[in-house]
Design an enzyme around this catalytic site. Structure first.
Site, PDB file in Angstrom:
ATOM      1  NE  ARG A 224      -3.584   2.123   2.870  1.00  0.00           N
ATOM      2  CZ  ARG A 224      -4.779   2.529   2.402  1.00  0.00           C
ATOM      3  NH1 ARG A 224      -5.413   1.804   1.505  1.00  0.00           N
ATOM      4  NH2 ARG A 224      -5.320   3.634   2.842  1.00  0.00           N
TER       5      ARG A 224
ATOM      6  CB  ILE B   6      -5.727   5.738  -1.428  1.00  0.00           C
ATOM      7  CG1 ILE B   6      -5.612   4.217  -1.292  1.00  0.00           C
ATOM      8  CG2 ILE B   6      -4.971   6.395  -0.302  1.00  0.00           C
ATOM      9  CD1 ILE B   6      -4.149   3.699  -1.337  1.00  0.00           C
ATOM     10  CB  SER B   7     -10.894   3.486   0.142  1.00  0.00           C
ATOM     11  OG  SER B   7     -11.549   3.987  -0.996  1.00  0.00           O
ATOM     12  CD  GLN B   8     -11.381   3.428   7.478  1.00  0.00           C
ATOM     13  OE1 GLN B   8     -12.481   3.646   6.967  1.00  0.00           O
ATOM     14  NE2 GLN B   8     -11.195   3.395   8.770  1.00  0.00           N
TER      15      GLN B   8
END
Ligand code: SAH
Length: 246
Positions: free
Chosen positions: A70, A96-98
């Site tokens: 990530r 960018i999503s959790q």
């Protein structure tokens, strides 16, 4: 004394040997210094999260979350925060999503290895990379050209060969590659776009945040049965950037 000296010399040699980085690629799990952070992220945020969240305990999803680097999907200045329990800005007003949301949506999709999946909202390419290990082909559409190009370059550099990126308005899906077994939308729509419903295979499933920019959005699972009416099931409230239209 002599033996002790020899042992210490050996320790020094061994520590130098193990400290020299080899041909470390992001996929070389043992050489990745972020591996511990990533495993910790999966355990604390996803597998055994705080009480108010439902744990995600799907082993295929968890191993994909443990494998994808990530930190290589965020801006360089945010690298130290890449494994935190939150979304991060990726430029152009997007995020960018959790990690938990990525894992949850991936689980909700119930993907199989033979599936062809459409994603609307490539962003950093992280969600596509997670899906890449779990399905046959990933088609992903991004409306912000520089973000789409950056994600395509990144995914290529990292060796994700089954991800195809297109710059365009994902409201209209990806007609030439349709139909899809699964569709995941990672931006919020006020209504489920009808082209996406058409491009979903009978027996297929879609996961999409539904709601306005300033109203509550709900993660929604849409199912298109082999026969009969489409069903929609709301789950948790979420906060996504809006699906924009040109
Ligand atoms: N899935 C991404 C995060 C998505 S953020 C990741 O893993 O990083 C939402 C993305 O949807 C943004 O990049 C935004 O530009 C994009 N987007 C918004 N409206 C869109 C549309 N109509 N078509 C395609 N992409 C869209």
């Amino acid at each position: 004394m002599k033996t002790r000296a020899r042992v210490s010399a050996l320790m020094v040699i061994l520590s130098i040997y193990f400290a020299i980085p080899g041909d470390a690629s992001p996929h070389d799990q043992d050489m990745d210094p972020f591996r511990i952070l990533r495993h910790d992220m999966v355990r604390r945020q996803i597998e055994e999260p705080p009480g108010f969240r439902d744990p995600v305990q799907d082993n295929r999803v968890l191993s994909a979350m443990r494998a994808v680097p990530r930190h290589l999907f965020v801006n360089a200045k945010d690298i130290s925060r890449a494994y935190g329990d939150h979304p991060l800005p990726i430029g152009y007003g997007q995020t960018i999503s959790q990690p938990y949301i990525v894992a949850l949506m991936t689980k909700m999709l119930e993907v199989k290895s033979e599936h062809r999946v459409l994603e609307v909202g490539t962003g950093s390419g992280y969600q596509a990379a997670i899906l890449s290990a779990l399905v046959k082909q990933v088609y992903t559409v991004e409306i912000v050209e520089p973000l789409g190009k950056q994600a395509a370059d990144r995914l290529k550099r990292l060796g994700y060969e089954n991800i195809h990126v297109k710059i365009g308005d994902g409201y209209f899906g990806w007609e030439e590659k349709a139909p899809f077994d699964r569709i995941i939308v990672t931006c919020a729509a006020t209504l489920v776009p009808s082209p996406l419903l058409r491009q979903l295979k009978p027996g297929g499933k879609m996961c999409i945040p539904v709601g306005g920019q300033y109203t509550v959005q709900y993660l929604t699972t849409v199912e298109k049965p082999q026969e009969g009416a489409i069903t929609m099931k709301k789950s948790i409230p979420v906060r996504f950037v809006p699906l924009v239209q040109q």
